[in-house]
Design an enzyme around this catalytic site. Structure first.
Site, mmCIF file in Angstrom:
data_model
loop_
_atom_site.group_PDB
_atom_site.id
_atom_site.type_symbol
_atom_site.label_atom_id
_atom_site.label_comp_id
_atom_site.label_asym_id
_atom_site.label_seq_id
_atom_site.Cartn_x
_atom_site.Cartn_y
_atom_site.Cartn_z
ATOM 1 N N ASP A 134 0.855 -1.113 -0.024
ATOM 2 C CA ASP A 134 -0.013 0.066 0.087
ATOM 3 C C ASP A 134 0.869 1.087 -0.156
ATOM 4 O O ASP A 134 1.452 1.487 0.964
ATOM 5 C CB ASP A 134 -0.904 -0.057 1.205
ATOM 6 C CG ASP A 134 -2.018 1.069 1.239
ATOM 7 O OD1 ASP A 134 -1.839 1.743 0.254
ATOM 8 O OD2 ASP A 134 -2.908 1.221 2.085
ATOM 9 N N ASP A 367 -1.812 5.308 -6.290
ATOM 10 C CA ASP A 367 -1.940 4.507 -5.128
ATOM 11 C C ASP A 367 -2.166 2.926 -5.317
ATOM 12 O O ASP A 367 -3.186 2.444 -6.161
ATOM 13 C CB ASP A 367 -3.173 4.858 -4.377
ATOM 14 C CG ASP A 367 -3.504 4.157 -3.049
ATOM 15 O OD1 ASP A 367 -2.811 3.549 -2.543
ATOM 16 O OD2 ASP A 367 -4.656 4.331 -2.581
#
Length: 489
Positions: A134, A367
Site C-alpha cells: 500500500d 495508489d
C-alpha cells in the site's frame, strides 16, 4: 639504410638500458616499418567472434553471456566511481550500488481481493505473513497477539473495542511473545506523544508501562487498533542472500473493523518518516519500484517489489518515461503526479485546470492500495462521454454490486475500436494504459467502463488496475517517477 638506422637506435638504447621492454618496443617498430606504415596495427578479435577458436557456444548463448558480463562490469564501474568520489560515504552509499531488496509481488485475485501482496518474515525467529502493498498508507502492521510482560500493563483499552469489529483470534497471527526482538514503544515516550501522532497514536497513558496504542483508519472505512513496536523483518536480496532489517516500526493489531481476510496485514509504503520505505532509505537508497501483473492473475504469477538502485531485469515494451513526483503537504504521505489533461483518441478533453491543482483541493495520486481509478466529477463526465461512443452500440447491462455507471454485454466487443486513453503530465510525459485497464472485465461476457466519480474537492486516484502491466520506479531523492509498459516478467 634501414639496418644502419636500426643499429644506431640499438646502441643508443643499450647505453641507456638493457631493458627487455625496450627490445620489445624496437621489435614492434621494426614490424610497423616493414608493413610500410608509420603507425602500429594490431588485429582486435572480439571474444565472441567466430574467429576465436575458444568460442563454441550458440549466438543466443553468446549474447546472453555478453549481456551478463556487461551488467557486472557496469555495476563494478559505478561502484568504483562512487568509492572514488565519495570516499567518506556512509554504509548506504556503498550498499545502494551493491544490491537491492527483492520481494515477490502477487495479485490477490485468487482470494477475491483487488490488492497486491508480498510475503515477509517478521520477528526472531521469523514468522511468515502475507501483507498488502500500500503506497497510500504509512503504517506497516500484522494481525497480532501479545501478552504484556509486566504486571501493571494491559493490552488494548476496553473503551477502544466497543465498535462493530472483532478481536484478532485466528491462526495466522503474529505471536509477539515468541519473538526475541519484539520491543514495544512506551506510551510515555516522546516518539509516541510527538513522532507517531500522525499515525493516530493514543498518547494518553493509563500506566507508564503501557505500550503506545494506535487507532488507525483507512480511506475506505476500515479501522485497526493495536500498539507500536520495533521489530526485525527478514527480506531477500537480489544477490541471493538474506537480510535482517532491525528496529522496523510495526503495528501489532489486536482489533479490526473491515475486511482483511486475504492478508495478515499491510506493508505501508507511504512517503513519511516512519513508513517501511523510510526505514530502507538509509540502507538501500531512496528508490523503490514495482511492476504489477494483470490484476486477474493467479497467485503463482508474480513480479517484484524492489528497494534500492540495482533493478532486477524486467522486460520493458518501450522506453522509460519520467515525470515529477509531487510530494506536497497537501497530499500528506501520498505520491502525487502533476497531470495537465487526459486525451481520448488523441483529442484533449480540456478538463478544468483546478481538477489537477493540489493547491485548490485537486491533484492526482498513484495508489497501489486502491484498485479502481477515481476522477473528480468534472474529469469523470468528460472521460465517460468520450469512451461511451465506442461501446454505445453494445447491449447495456445493469450489474449489481459494482460501482461502475456503465456496463455492457461484451459479445462482439472489439478492443481495436476503442480510442486510446492517455494521461498527460505537465512536463510532457504521457501514460497510455492498455484498454483492459479502463474497460474492465467484471463477469462472464460483461465489461464496464472502469472509472468511478469522486466528489470535489478531492484528488483523483490512479488505482492499481490502471497501473497494471507497467513498471513504476519511485526516486524519492530526485522526486521523479519513471514508468514504462512491461510484461512484468
Amino acid at each position: 639504410m634501414m639496418m644502419m638506422m636500426m643499429m644506431n637506435m640499438w646502441w643508443k638504447w643499450k647505453a641507456c638500458s638493457n631493458s627487455i621492454l625496450l627490445l620489445l618496443l624496437m621489435l614492434i617498430m621494426l614490424l610497423a616499418m616493414i608493413d610500410g606504415g608509420c603507425g602500429m596495427k594490431l588485429e582486435l578479435i572480439h571474444r565472441n567472434s567466430p574467429n576465436n577458436n575458444e568460442t563454441s557456444t550458440s549466438l543466443v548463448e553468446r549474447i546472453t553471456e555478453l549481456y551478463e558480463r556487461d551488467m557486472v562490469r557496469q555495476q563494478h564501474m559505478i561502484y568504483r566511481r562512487l568509492r572514488h568520489t565519495h570516499s567518506h560515504s556512509t554504509r548506504r552509499k556503498d550498499r545502494e550500488t551493491a544490491t537491492s531488496i527483492a520481494m515477490r509481488i502477487r495479485s490477490a485475485a485468487d482470494y477475491g481481493r483487488g490488492e497486491y501482496f508480498v510475503r515477509v518474515k517478521v520477528g526472531t525467529p521469523g514468522q511468515n505473513f502475507r501483507l498488502f502493498v500500500d503506497t497510500g498508507s504509512d503504517l506497516t502492521w500484522t494481525k497480532c497477539r501479545y501478552h504484556c510482560k509486566t504486571t501493571n500493563c494491559k493490552s488494548l483499552p476496553v473503551r477502544l473495542v466497543q465498535g462493530e469489529g472483532r478481536l484478532i483470534n485466528n491462526k495466522r497471527v503474529f505471536r509477539a511473545d515468541f519473538s526475541s526482538t519484539f520491543n514495544t514503544i512506551p506510551c510515555s515516550s516522546p516518539m509516541c506523544k510527538i513522532g507517531l501522532s500522525h499515525f493516530f497514536s493514543l498518547a494518553t497513558c493509563r500506566n507508564p508501562t503501557d505500550p503506545c496504542f494506535y487507532d488507525y483508519g483507512y480511506m475506505e472505512g476500515s479501522r485497526i487498533i493495536g500498539f507500536f513496536a520495533n521489530e526485525t523483518v527478514s527480506v531477500n536480496l537480489t544477490n541471493g542472500r538474506k537480510e535482517k532489517l532491525q528496529n522496523v516500526l510495526v503495528g501489532c493489531t489486536e482489533y479490526m473493523e473491515g475486511d482483511f481476510r486475504a492478508a495478515d496485514g499491510v506493508l505501508g509504503l507511504g512517503f513519511s518518516k516512519y513508513s517501511f520505505t523510510a526505514h530502507l532509505v538509509e540502507e538501500f537508497g531512496a528508490k523503490f519500484s514495482y511492476c504489477l501483473v494483470d490484476h486477474l492473475s493467479p497467485r503463482n504469477v508474480s513480479s517484484y517489489l524492489l528497494f534500492g538502485h540495482v533493478i532486477v531485469g524486467t522486460k520493458l515494451l518501450s522506453n522509460k518515461q519520467y515525470t515529477k513526483l509531487v510530494l506536497a503537504n497537501e497530499l500528506g504521505s501520498l505520491y502525487g503526479v502533476s497531470v495537465s489533461d487526459i486525451s481520448i483518441g488523441g483529442v484533449l478533453l480540456k478538463i478544468p485546470s483546478q481538477v489537477w491543482d493540489v493547491n485548490l483541493g485537486g491533484g492526482t495520486v498513484l495508489d497501489s492500495g486502491t484498485s479502481l481509478t477515481y476522477l473528480s466529477a468534472q474529469a469523470y463526465d468528460l472521460v465517460m462521454a468520450a469512451l461511451l461512443k465506442s461501446v454505445s452500440k453494445l447491449q447495456r447491462l445493469s450489474v449489481d454490486g459494482v460501482p461502475f455507471e456503465y456496463c455492457f454485454n461484451s459479445t462482439g466487443f472489439d478492443e481495436s475500436l476503442v480510442p486510446r486513453l492517455r494521461v498527460h503530465f505537465t512536463d510532457g510525459a504521457r501514460f497510455e494504459p492498455p484498454v483492459k485497464s479502463y474497460i474492465i472485465d467484471v463477469a462472464m461476457e460483461t465489461k464496464c467502463l472502469g472509472f468511478v466519480s469522486s466528489e470535489w474537492p478531492a484528488p483523483s486516484v490512479i488505482g492499481n488496475i490502471m497501473q497494471q502491466n507497467h513498471l513504476w520506479e519511485f526516486d524519492l531523492e530526485q522526486s521523479t517517477l519513471g514508468f514504462a509498459p512491461s510484461t512484468c516478467t
